[in-house]
Design a protein around this motif. Structure first.
Motif, PDB file in Angstrom:
ATOM      1  N   ALA A 274      -2.882   0.652  -2.337  1.00 40.37           N
ATOM      2  CA  ALA A 274      -2.502   1.950  -2.891  1.00 40.37           C
ATOM      3  C   ALA A 274      -1.307   1.830  -3.833  1.00 40.37           C
ATOM      4  O   ALA A 274      -1.258   2.497  -4.871  1.00 40.37           O
ATOM      5  CB  ALA A 274      -2.200   2.929  -1.763  1.00 40.37           C
ATOM      6  N   LEU A 275      -0.358   0.977  -3.488  1.00 40.42           N
ATOM      7  CA  LEU A 275       0.816   0.801  -4.334  1.00 40.42           C
ATOM      8  C   LEU A 275       0.466   0.201  -5.686  1.00 40.42           C
ATOM      9  O   LEU A 275       1.184   0.397  -6.664  1.00 40.42           O
ATOM     10  CB  LEU A 275       1.862  -0.064  -3.623  1.00 40.42           C
ATOM     11  N   THR A 276      -0.626  -0.552  -5.752  1.00 38.65           N
ATOM     12  CA  THR A 276      -1.051  -1.130  -7.030  1.00 38.65           C
ATOM     13  C   THR A 276      -2.006  -0.198  -7.777  1.00 38.65           C
ATOM     14  O   THR A 276      -2.513  -0.556  -8.829  1.00 38.65           O
ATOM     15  CB  THR A 276      -1.742  -2.494  -6.829  1.00 38.65           C
ATOM     16  N   GLY A 277      -2.263   0.988  -7.203  1.00 35.19           N
ATOM     17  CA  GLY A 277      -3.139   1.952  -7.867  1.00 35.19           C
ATOM     18  C   GLY A 277      -4.610   1.651  -7.686  1.00 35.19           C
ATOM     19  O   GLY A 277      -5.444   2.157  -8.434  1.00 35.19           O
TER      20      GLY A 277
ATOM     21  N   VAL B 277      -1.931  -0.082   2.265  1.00 42.08           N
ATOM     22  CA  VAL B 277      -0.677   0.309   1.602  1.00 42.08           C
ATOM     23  C   VAL B 277      -0.474  -0.521   0.343  1.00 42.08           C
ATOM     24  O   VAL B 277      -0.165   0.018  -0.724  1.00 42.08           O
ATOM     25  CB  VAL B 277       0.523   0.157   2.560  1.00 42.08           C
ATOM     26  N   GLU B 278      -0.652  -1.835   0.465  1.00 43.18           N
ATOM     27  CA  GLU B 278      -0.498  -2.720  -0.706  1.00 43.18           C
ATOM     28  C   GLU B 278      -1.455  -2.305  -1.829  1.00 43.18           C
ATOM     29  O   GLU B 278      -1.072  -2.249  -2.992  1.00 43.18           O
ATOM     30  CB  GLU B 278      -0.780  -4.173  -0.317  1.00 43.18           C
TER      31      GLU B 278
END
Length: 71
Positions: free
Chosen positions: A60-63, A57-58
């Protein structure tokens, strides 16, 4: 090791200590792809699986999605 385009690749195993270290790793000036080797001992719903999902998740949130090697 690097992937196409010269982006560094960090390969770790799905072990508690390595996932904890990943969580505490500071960002770099350039993106780093992370691949986690899923071990046979990784139980669904266990603490390692939960940390792996959190790391995913972390990332993915940073792209910069996490790669998971399930072979």
């Amino acid at each position: 090791m690097s992937v196409a385009g010269g982006m560094p690749l960090l390969a770790i195993k799905s072990k508690e200590g390595e996932l904890d270290a990943l969580k505490h790793t500071r960002g770099t000036d350039s993106p780093v792809s992370v691949m986690v080797e899923l071990l046979n001992s990784t139980a669904p719903g266990g603490s390692i699986s939960q940390k792996l999902v959190g790391a995913g998740v972390e990332a993915a949130l940073t792209g910069n999605p996490l790669w998971v090697d399930t072979t």
